[in-house]
Design an enzyme around this catalytic site. Structure first.
Site, PDB file in Angstrom:
ATOM      1  N   ASP A   1       9.684 -28.045   0.820  1.00  0.00           N
ATOM      2  CA  ASP A   1       9.559 -29.352   0.190  1.00  0.00           C
ATOM      3  C   ASP A   1       9.978 -30.446   1.175  1.00  0.00           C
ATOM      4  O   ASP A   1      10.797 -30.217   2.069  1.00  0.00           O
ATOM      5  CB  ASP A   1      10.444 -29.436  -1.057  1.00  0.00           C
ATOM      6  CG  ASP A   1      10.009 -28.460  -2.143  1.00  0.00           C
ATOM      7  OD1 ASP A   1       8.821 -28.101  -2.174  1.00  0.00           O
ATOM      8  OD2 ASP A   1      10.875 -28.056  -2.942  1.00  0.00           O
ATOM      9  N   LYS A   2       9.462 -31.643   0.969  1.00  0.00           N
ATOM     10  CA  LYS A   2       9.729 -32.768   1.874  1.00  0.00           C
ATOM     11  C   LYS A   2      11.204 -32.904   2.221  1.00  0.00           C
ATOM     12  O   LYS A   2      11.578 -33.010   3.386  1.00  0.00           O
ATOM     13  CB  LYS A   2       9.216 -34.058   1.237  1.00  0.00           C
ATOM     14  CG  LYS A   2       9.557 -35.314   2.033  1.00  0.00           C
ATOM     15  CD  LYS A   2       9.131 -36.575   1.294  1.00  0.00           C
ATOM     16  CE  LYS A   2       9.577 -37.821   2.043  1.00  0.00           C
ATOM     17  NZ  LYS A   2       9.239 -39.067   1.300  1.00  0.00           N
TER      18      LYS A   2
END
Length: 258
Positions: free
Chosen positions: A80-81
């Site tokens: 995830d970012k």
């Protein structure tokens, strides 16, 4: 009268960009890197540039294009970012296919460090099928029917003021947001999680003032992919990597100790 305006067309292929990467290992077949929090893995609507794929194209050049599809060349798995940590990226089609199969078969050694609200037991596991949250399509959820089987194993590394637990998580499956969803569903959401932490946890009352402020103000999910091990598809040698969480995670741990 002004006619309708249309957004500029986005490129079919990601563009090469020179973005600093923390590369731990590289050969002709693959790259192992420690992804910084805040870096999106591959281009998507709203994030067409500034991604890991753009950075890899800038680092590897044109030969990297076409591996694993135009929009996500070389990407075997993603973080995830705002999750930091270890990733492996393929530079050839053969290695991309082999690593993708290894991930699907769970033949990869992966461990994450997470800071979760509340006091967890010494070890345990969370299961529960994961699918899209019917009330919010941007969230995943543990669902009673449908979804995909998911299993997360954990062990407690260190408790802080009986209010926060530093845990190591290992994935028996690889679902979107799996660790974040399982912990939130169990009443132990990750510190700073912007999606799955919806209110101030009761456990926050057990922290000293400084620790509480640090924990409640942490701007991202406190999750780091700390260990990655796999067999190199071409050389058949075992490769193993381990990295400490980034500075913001370390600083938060120090505040939690009080």
């Amino acid at each position: 009268e002004i006619g309708p305006t249309f957004p500029a067309p986005t490129p079919a292929r990601p563009v090469a960009e020179h973005i600093p990467l923390n590369i731990l290992y590289e050969d002709d077949d693959l790259i192992v890197l420690d992804k910084q929090a805040g870096l999106v893995t591959h281009p998507a609507p709203g994030n067409e540039t500034g991604t890991l794929v753009n950075a890899l194209l800038g680092h590897c050049g044109e030969g990297f294009e076409g591996i694993g599809g135009e929009k996500r060349p070389g990407i075997v798995h993603r973080l995830d970012k705002d999750t930091s940590g270890l990733m492996v990226v393929a530079k050839t089609a053969m290695v991309h296919n082999a690593l993708s199969e290894a991930f699907a078969a769970r033949d990869i050694d992966r461990a994450y460090l997470a800071l979760a609200w509340g006091l967890l037991p010494a070890e345990g596991e969370f299961d529960g099928n994961i699918g899209r949250d019917k009330r919010d399509r941007k969230r995943m959820a543990v669902v009673g029917s449908g979804g995909k089987v998911a299993l997360t194993r954990f062990k407690l590394i260190e408790p802080y003021q009986a209010a926060v637990s530093l845990i190591e998580c290992r994935l028996a499956t690889g679902r979107t947001h799996q660790i974040r969803v399982h912990l939130s569903n169990a009443g132990h959401p990750l510190l700073g999680d912007p999606v799955y932490l919806r209110r101030i946890p009761a456990a926050a009352r057990g922290l000293s003032q400084d620790a509480k402020e640090g924990a409640l103000d942490f701007p991202r999910q406190a999750l780091h992919a700390t260990r990655l091990g796999f067999i190199h598809p071409r050389t058949k040698k075992q490769l193993s990597f381990e990295t400490a969480p980034p500075q913001d995670f370390q600083a938060l741990k120090k505040r939690l100790i009080g």
